[in-house]
Motif scaffolding. Structure first.
Motif, PDB file in Angstrom:
ATOM      1  N   ALA A 155       0.899  -1.201   0.035  1.00 23.34           N
ATOM      2  CA  ALA A 155       0.178  -0.043   0.044  1.00 23.34           C
ATOM      3  C   ALA A 155       0.783   1.239  -0.020  1.00 23.34           C
ATOM      4  CB  ALA A 155      -0.888  -0.063   1.193  1.00 23.34           C
ATOM      5  N   MET A 156       2.251   1.082   0.414  1.00 25.13           N
ATOM      6  CA  MET A 156       2.951   2.299   0.478  1.00 25.13           C
ATOM      7  C   MET A 156       3.569   2.694  -0.818  1.00 25.13           C
ATOM      8  SD  MET A 156       4.642   0.998   4.018  1.00 25.13           S
ATOM      9  CE  MET A 156       6.032   2.001   3.905  1.00 25.13           C
ATOM     10  N   GLU A 157       3.393   1.895  -1.965  1.00 30.03           N
ATOM     11  CA  GLU A 157       4.061   1.694  -3.278  1.00 30.03           C
ATOM     12  C   GLU A 157       5.357   2.050  -3.112  1.00 30.03           C
ATOM     13  OE1 GLU A 157       1.967   4.671  -5.591  1.00 30.03           O
ATOM     14  OE2 GLU A 157      -0.055   4.002  -5.442  1.00 30.03           O
ATOM     15  N   PRO A 158       6.055   0.999  -2.438  1.00 25.67           N
ATOM     16  CA  PRO A 158       7.290   0.969  -2.235  1.00 25.67           C
ATOM     17  C   PRO A 158       8.304   0.846  -3.648  1.00 25.67           C
ATOM     18  CG  PRO A 158       6.689  -1.127  -1.367  1.00 25.67           C
ATOM     19  CD  PRO A 158       5.586  -0.197  -1.704  1.00 25.67           C
ATOM     20  N   LYS A 159       9.532   1.352  -3.626  1.00 26.74           N
ATOM     21  CA  LYS A 159      10.176   0.981  -4.667  1.00 26.74           C
ATOM     22  C   LYS A 159      10.996  -0.313  -4.478  1.00 26.74           C
ATOM     23  CE  LYS A 159      11.426   5.801  -5.683  1.00 26.74           C
ATOM     24  NZ  LYS A 159      12.606   6.751  -5.441  1.00 26.74           N
ATOM     25  N   VAL A 160      10.943  -0.826  -3.147  1.00 27.05           N
ATOM     26  CA  VAL A 160      11.610  -2.205  -3.104  1.00 27.05           C
ATOM     27  C   VAL A 160      10.947  -2.850  -1.842  1.00 27.05           C
ATOM     28  CG1 VAL A 160      13.764  -3.164  -2.115  1.00 27.05           C
ATOM     29  CG2 VAL A 160      13.862  -1.175  -3.364  1.00 27.05           C
ATOM     30  N   LEU A 161      10.747  -3.905  -2.192  1.00 24.00           N
ATOM     31  CA  LEU A 161       9.755  -4.744  -1.028  1.00 24.00           C
ATOM     32  C   LEU A 161      10.976  -5.669  -0.428  1.00 24.00           C
ATOM     33  CD1 LEU A 161       6.936  -5.446   0.242  1.00 24.00           C
ATOM     34  CD2 LEU A 161       6.879  -7.339  -1.679  1.00 24.00           C
ATOM     35  N   LEU A 162      11.251  -5.527   0.865  1.00 19.37           N
ATOM     36  CA  LEU A 162      11.994  -6.502   1.518  1.00 19.37           C
ATOM     37  C   LEU A 162      11.428  -7.417   2.722  1.00 19.37           C
ATOM     38  CD1 LEU A 162      14.343  -3.524   2.477  1.00 19.37           C
ATOM     39  CD2 LEU A 162      14.883  -4.990   0.925  1.00 19.37           C
ATOM     40  N   MET A 163      11.760  -8.796   2.210  1.00 18.07           N
ATOM     41  CA  MET A 163      10.892  -9.770   3.052  1.00 18.07           C
ATOM     42  C   MET A 163      12.081 -10.621   3.853  1.00 18.07           C
ATOM     43  SD  MET A 163       8.383 -10.633  -0.037  1.00 18.07           S
ATOM     44  CE  MET A 163       6.909 -10.994   0.932  1.00 18.07           C
ATOM     45  N   ASP A 164      11.855 -10.694   5.120  1.00 16.16           N
ATOM     46  CA  ASP A 164      12.530 -11.743   5.774  1.00 16.16           C
ATOM     47  C   ASP A 164      11.568 -12.985   6.234  1.00 16.16           C
ATOM     48  OD1 ASP A 164      14.404 -12.514   7.400  1.00 16.16           O
ATOM     49  OD2 ASP A 164      14.582 -10.884   8.871  1.00 16.16           O
ATOM     50  N   GLU A 165      11.915 -14.043   5.511  1.00 15.77           N
ATOM     51  CA  GLU A 165      11.153 -15.013   5.780  1.00 15.77           C
ATOM     52  C   GLU A 165       9.606 -15.104   6.106  1.00 15.77           C
ATOM     53  OE1 GLU A 165      13.471 -18.523   7.495  1.00 15.77           O
ATOM     54  OE2 GLU A 165      14.435 -17.117   8.359  1.00 15.77           O
ATOM     55  N   PRO A 166       8.920 -14.347   5.212  1.00 13.58           N
ATOM     56  CA  PRO A 166       7.762 -14.153   5.353  1.00 13.58           C
ATOM     57  C   PRO A 166       6.612 -15.239   5.337  1.00 13.58           C
ATOM     58  CG  PRO A 166       8.180 -13.699   3.105  1.00 13.58           C
ATOM     59  CD  PRO A 166       9.491 -13.784   3.913  1.00 13.58           C
ATOM     60  N   PHE A 167       7.260 -16.481   4.749  1.00 18.31           N
ATOM     61  CA  PHE A 167       6.148 -17.410   5.157  1.00 18.31           C
ATOM     62  C   PHE A 167       6.707 -18.604   5.909  1.00 18.31           C
ATOM     63  CE2 PHE A 167       5.961 -15.985   0.451  1.00 18.31           C
ATOM     64  CZ  PHE A 167       5.062 -15.109   0.663  1.00 18.31           C
ATOM     65  N   GLY A 168       7.896 -18.307   6.550  1.00 21.58           N
ATOM     66  CA  GLY A 168       8.440 -19.361   7.356  1.00 21.58           C
ATOM     67  C   GLY A 168       7.920 -19.871   8.376  1.00 21.58           C
ATOM     68  N   ALA A 169       6.774 -19.360   9.152  1.00 21.29           N
ATOM     69  CA  ALA A 169       6.026 -19.898  10.271  1.00 21.29           C
ATOM     70  C   ALA A 169       4.749 -20.417   9.675  1.00 21.29           C
ATOM     71  CB  ALA A 169       5.699 -18.597  11.324  1.00 21.29           C
ATOM     72  N   LEU A 170       4.669 -20.553   8.666  1.00 21.55           N
ATOM     73  CA  LEU A 170       3.319 -21.079   7.988  1.00 21.55           C
ATOM     74  C   LEU A 170       3.541 -22.513   7.789  1.00 21.55           C
ATOM     75  CD1 LEU A 170       2.334 -18.053   5.571  1.00 21.55           C
ATOM     76  CD2 LEU A 170       1.799 -18.429   7.979  1.00 21.55           C
ATOM     77  N   ASP A 171       2.148 -23.339   7.610  1.00 22.86           N
ATOM     78  CA  ASP A 171       2.363 -24.545   7.268  1.00 22.86           C
ATOM     79  C   ASP A 171       2.693 -24.701   5.855  1.00 22.86           C
ATOM     80  OD1 ASP A 171      -0.417 -25.192   5.607  1.00 22.86           O
ATOM     81  OD2 ASP A 171      -0.811 -23.772   7.330  1.00 22.86           O
ATOM     82  N   ALA A 172       2.924 -26.058   5.298  1.00 23.69           N
ATOM     83  CA  ALA A 172       3.558 -26.063   4.004  1.00 23.69           C
ATOM     84  C   ALA A 172       2.473 -25.860   2.846  1.00 23.69           C
ATOM     85  CB  ALA A 172       3.919 -27.728   3.604  1.00 23.69           C
ATOM     86  N   LEU A 173       1.171 -26.332   3.047  1.00 26.73           N
ATOM     87  CA  LEU A 173       0.305 -25.735   2.142  1.00 26.73           C
ATOM     88  C   LEU A 173      -0.143 -24.422   2.058  1.00 26.73           C
ATOM     89  CD1 LEU A 173      -2.504 -28.695   2.426  1.00 26.73           C
ATOM     90  CD2 LEU A 173      -0.844 -28.311   0.285  1.00 26.73           C
ATOM     91  N   THR A 174      -0.194 -23.572   3.318  1.00 27.36           N
ATOM     92  CA  THR A 174      -0.414 -22.106   3.324  1.00 27.36           C
ATOM     93  C   THR A 174       0.873 -21.557   2.572  1.00 27.36           C
ATOM     94  OG1 THR A 174      -1.689 -22.370   5.030  1.00 27.36           O
ATOM     95  CG2 THR A 174      -0.901 -20.115   4.539  1.00 27.36           C
ATOM     96  N   ARG A 175       1.931 -21.938   2.862  1.00 25.72           N
ATOM     97  CA  ARG A 175       3.301 -21.235   2.451  1.00 25.72           C
ATOM     98  C   ARG A 175       3.315 -21.388   1.034  1.00 25.72           C
ATOM     99  NH1 ARG A 175       6.676 -23.665   5.511  1.00 25.72           N
ATOM    100  NH2 ARG A 175       7.226 -25.541   4.082  1.00 25.72           N
ATOM    101  N   ALA A 176       2.938 -22.564   0.302  1.00 27.48           N
ATOM    102  CA  ALA A 176       2.927 -22.771  -1.083  1.00 27.48           C
ATOM    103  C   ALA A 176       1.803 -21.831  -1.792  1.00 27.48           C
ATOM    104  CB  ALA A 176       2.578 -24.153  -1.506  1.00 27.48           C
ATOM    105  N   HIS A 177       0.581 -21.591  -1.193  1.00 28.41           N
ATOM    106  CA  HIS A 177      -0.363 -20.952  -1.856  1.00 28.41           C
ATOM    107  C   HIS A 177       0.077 -19.361  -1.799  1.00 28.41           C
ATOM    108  CE1 HIS A 177      -4.236 -19.789  -2.975  1.00 28.41           C
ATOM    109  NE2 HIS A 177      -4.322 -18.951  -2.017  1.00 28.41           N
ATOM    110  N   LEU A 178       0.730 -18.911  -0.779  1.00 28.47           N
ATOM    111  CA  LEU A 178       1.314 -17.409  -0.721  1.00 28.47           C
ATOM    112  C   LEU A 178       2.325 -17.226  -1.482  1.00 28.47           C
ATOM    113  CD1 LEU A 178       0.842 -16.611   3.188  1.00 28.47           C
ATOM    114  CD2 LEU A 178      -0.723 -15.903   1.089  1.00 28.47           C
ATOM    115  N   GLN A 179       3.226 -18.164  -1.713  1.00 33.38           N
ATOM    116  CA  GLN A 179       4.419 -18.017  -2.775  1.00 33.38           C
ATOM    117  C   GLN A 179       3.615 -17.903  -4.026  1.00 33.38           C
ATOM    118  OE1 GLN A 179       6.360 -21.919  -2.301  1.00 33.38           O
ATOM    119  NE2 GLN A 179       7.490 -21.041  -0.502  1.00 33.38           N
TER     120      GLN A 179
END
Length: 266
Positions: A155-179
């Motif tokens: 929403a901030m319309e950033p020039k760069v999106l920095l992500m620190d293991e954003p899906f690391g705490a999720l279960d495998a199916l949810t992680r795959a869907h968000l990827q």
């Protein structure tokens, strides 16, 4: 394409601790092109998150320089949005209100309340969370919370999106869907992304390049692997793709053969 959109120039990071000086990163040199998706991978303690925090401006290097869009990175800024593993949503606010906080900070001085609300709702729609605009974090799942966190960053319309293991705490199916959702979002927004991951398959699926870090302390960039796979990418089709299998093996070889992780004895 601007191949020097993000520049990390001979960056070093040394922390002063109770046990003395800890040399986290040494001689980091990296250029990221505008619109490129780069992942940082390596064993625990190799400085991936430290490097991401340097790009975010959350910490400053002990020496060297970092530049984004021809400006030195000296502090956090709305042009560099961060998504952490913990969604960091405020529990007393609705999903829309959580996104609105970021929107108001960036656009509050130039846009009306109606425009700010429209931006917030559009960001939630982008991550398929428009239906949950009035819900509070405790009313939605972990994967949904992470979507709202991504919406807030976008929403901030950033020039760069920095992500620190954003899906690391999720279960495998949810992680795959968000990827898969992230692949679609990045294709639509043409965002420049730098992402920390421990997941080899995630790195190969998402990346244009994979930056492989050596073990710490005094970690540095060991190798950079370019991923020449056509977009849009389909995880099911790629599972048997010979190039995908080759890239996956290259990363595994680096992590477990060329820079194998040896556990220290207690």
């Amino acid at each position: 394409m601007n191949s020097n959109f993000i520049q990390v120039q001979n960056a070093e990071m040394v922390f002063n601790t109770k046990k003395g000086r800890f040399h986290a990163l040494r001689e980091i040199n990296l250029n990221v092109a505008k619109g490129e998706f780069v992942t940082l991978i390596g064993h625990s303690g190799c400085g991936k998150s430290t490097l991401l925090n340097l790009i975010a401006g959350l910490t400053l290097p002990s020496s060297g320089a970092l530049i984004c869009d021809n400006r030195e990175i000296a502090a956090p800024g709305p042009e560099r949005a961060v998504v952490f593993q913990n969604h960091s949503l405020l529990p007393w606010l609705t999903c829309e209100e959580n996104v609105h906080l970021a929107v108001e900070r960036v656009f509050g001085a130039t846009e009306s309340k109606a425009q700010l609300k429209a931006r917030s709702l559009a960001a939630l729609d982008l991550v398929n969370m428009g239906h949950a605009a009035t819900k509070r974090p405790h009313e939605i799942s972990g994967g949904m919370k992470q979507r709202v966190g991504i919406a807030r960053a976008l929403a901030m319309e950033p020039k760069v999106l920095l992500m620190d293991e954003p899906f690391g705490a999720l279960d495998a199916l949810t992680r795959a869907h968000l990827q898969d959702e992230l692949l679609k979002i990045v294709a639509r927004t043409q965002s420049t992304v730098v992402m920390v991951t421990h997941d080899v398959d995630e790195a190969v699926l998402l990346s244009d390049r994979i930056v492989m870090m050596t073990n710490g302390p005094a970690a540095t960039i060991g190798e950079i692997l370019s991923i020449d796979l056509e977009r849009p990418r389909n995880r099911v089709e790629l599972a048997e793709d010979t190039k995908y299998v080759h890239y996956r093996k290259e990363v595994l070889d680096f992590l477990y053969t060329r820079h194998g992780h040896v556990e220290k004895a207690a």
